[in-house]
Design a protein around this motif. Structure first.
Motif, short mmCIF file in Angstrom:
data_model
loop_
_atom_site.label_atom_id
_atom_site.label_comp_id
_atom_site.label_asym_id
_atom_site.label_seq_id
_atom_site.Cartn_x
_atom_site.Cartn_y
_atom_site.Cartn_z
N SER A 1 1.26 2.39 -12.95
CA SER A 1 0.55 1.26 -12.36
C SER A 1 0.91 -0.04 -13.06
CB SER A 1 -0.97 1.47 -12.45
OG SER A 1 -1.42 1.38 -13.78
N ARG B 1 4.42 -1.59 -5.82
CA ARG B 1 3.24 -0.73 -6.00
C ARG B 1 2.50 -0.68 -4.67
NH1 ARG B 1 0.69 -3.09 -11.41
NH2 ARG B 1 1.28 -4.98 -10.35
N ASP B 2 1.87 0.45 -4.41
CA ASP B 2 1.11 0.63 -3.18
C ASP B 2 -0.33 0.16 -3.37
OD1 ASP B 2 3.33 1.67 -1.87
OD2 ASP B 2 2.81 3.75 -2.34
N ASP C 1 -2.96 1.69 -3.83
CA ASP C 1 -3.73 2.38 -4.87
C ASP C 1 -3.39 1.88 -6.27
OD1 ASP C 1 -1.24 3.54 -5.36
OD2 ASP C 1 -1.92 5.60 -5.05
N HIS D 1 -0.50 2.15 -7.83
CA HIS D 1 0.60 2.89 -8.45
C HIS D 1 1.94 2.59 -7.78
CE1 HIS D 1 -2.65 5.39 -10.16
NE2 HIS D 1 -1.78 5.56 -11.13
N ARG E 1 2.21 11.33 -5.10
CA ARG E 1 0.77 11.40 -5.34
C ARG E 1 0.29 12.83 -5.56
NH1 ARG E 1 2.64 6.72 -4.96
NH2 ARG E 1 1.28 4.95 -4.72
N TYR F 1 -9.65 -0.94 -11.61
CA TYR F 1 -8.78 -1.14 -10.45
C TYR F 1 -8.11 0.16 -10.01
CZ TYR F 1 -4.50 -1.16 -13.33
OH TYR F 1 -3.46 -0.82 -14.16
N LEU F 2 -8.02 1.16 -10.87
CA LEU F 2 -7.47 2.45 -10.47
C LEU F 2 -8.57 3.42 -10.01
CD1 LEU F 2 -4.70 3.04 -13.16
CD2 LEU F 2 -4.41 2.29 -10.79
N GLN G 1 -11.22 2.64 -8.21
CA GLN G 1 -11.72 2.27 -6.90
C GLN G 1 -10.80 2.68 -5.77
OE1 GLN G 1 -12.31 -1.90 -7.34
NE2 GLN G 1 -14.05 -1.66 -8.73
N ARG G 2 -9.68 3.22 -6.04
CA ARG G 2 -8.72 3.51 -4.99
C ARG G 2 -8.62 4.97 -4.71
NH1 ARG G 2 -5.60 -1.45 -4.65
NH2 ARG G 2 -6.35 -2.73 -6.29
#
Length: 184
Positions: A101, A128-129, A131, A133, A139, A180-181, A183-184
């Motif tokens: 990320s 990065r997408d 999410d 990452h 995934r 931020y990671l 919440q996705r």
């Protein structure tokens, strides 16, 4: 022309633009140094005062065009870089590929190979997408989908002392997951 051809054409145009900007920047730096020297001489002779100098500094700042920063890392051959000794497979279930990320600047070599996706809005940062990452992260397995072509920063990254990832690397205690990671 399909999407991949357009993507590669855009990469070439941006690369040429970056080269031209580097040449232009070098010339501008010399010109600005001359202007700064002239301002210092005029100030030293009492022709301009401190208020004039502040005003000239503001004018100079406003004259600088706002452009997105093109970030292109220059490194030696990425295939010659030593690989990190971290056993990612053993720890990825704990860290959840947090390093994937992070912001990664691509090199000219990466762009020319055309195997890595990068942000159109921020050339040449590894894409990065939604999410958070890397677009190349699988995934399901948390493995790298472009492992053989991964950037030098990914090849050499050592997370052992990175507090964003580990509280204690040896005891395999991960740091809290960033919001931020989560919440996705």
């Amino acid at each position: 022309m399909d999407g991949e051809d357009l993507y590669r054409a855009l990469a070439i145009v941006l690369q040429r633009s970056t080269d031209a900007e580097e040449r232009s920047t070098a010339a501008s730096v010399g010109l600005l140094a001359t202007v700064d020297l002239l301002i210092e001489i005029l100030a030293g002779q009492g022709v301009i005062n401190e208020g004039h100098r502040r005003l000239l500094a503001k004018v100079r700042e406003r004259a600088r065009p706002e452009r997105p920063r093109v970030r292109l890392r220059t490194l030696v051959d990425k295939y010659q870089q030593p690989n990190s000794a971290i056993d990612c497979e053993k720890r990825v279930h704990l860290c959840h590929a947090r390093c994937c990320s992070f912001t990664v600047e691509l090199s000219r070599q990466d762009v020319e190979e055309g195997q890595l996706l990068w942000n159109i809005e921020e050339p040449y940062l590894l894409r990065r997408d939604a999410d958070g990452h890397c677009s190349h992260l699988d995934r399901g397995t948390r493995g790298c989908g472009v492992y053989q072509n991964r950037p030098a920063a990914c090849r050499t990254f050592d997370c052992r002392n990175d507090q964003r990832i580990w509280i204690d690397f040896e005891k395999m205690i991960p740091a809290p997951m960033p919001e931020y990671l989560k919440q996705r």
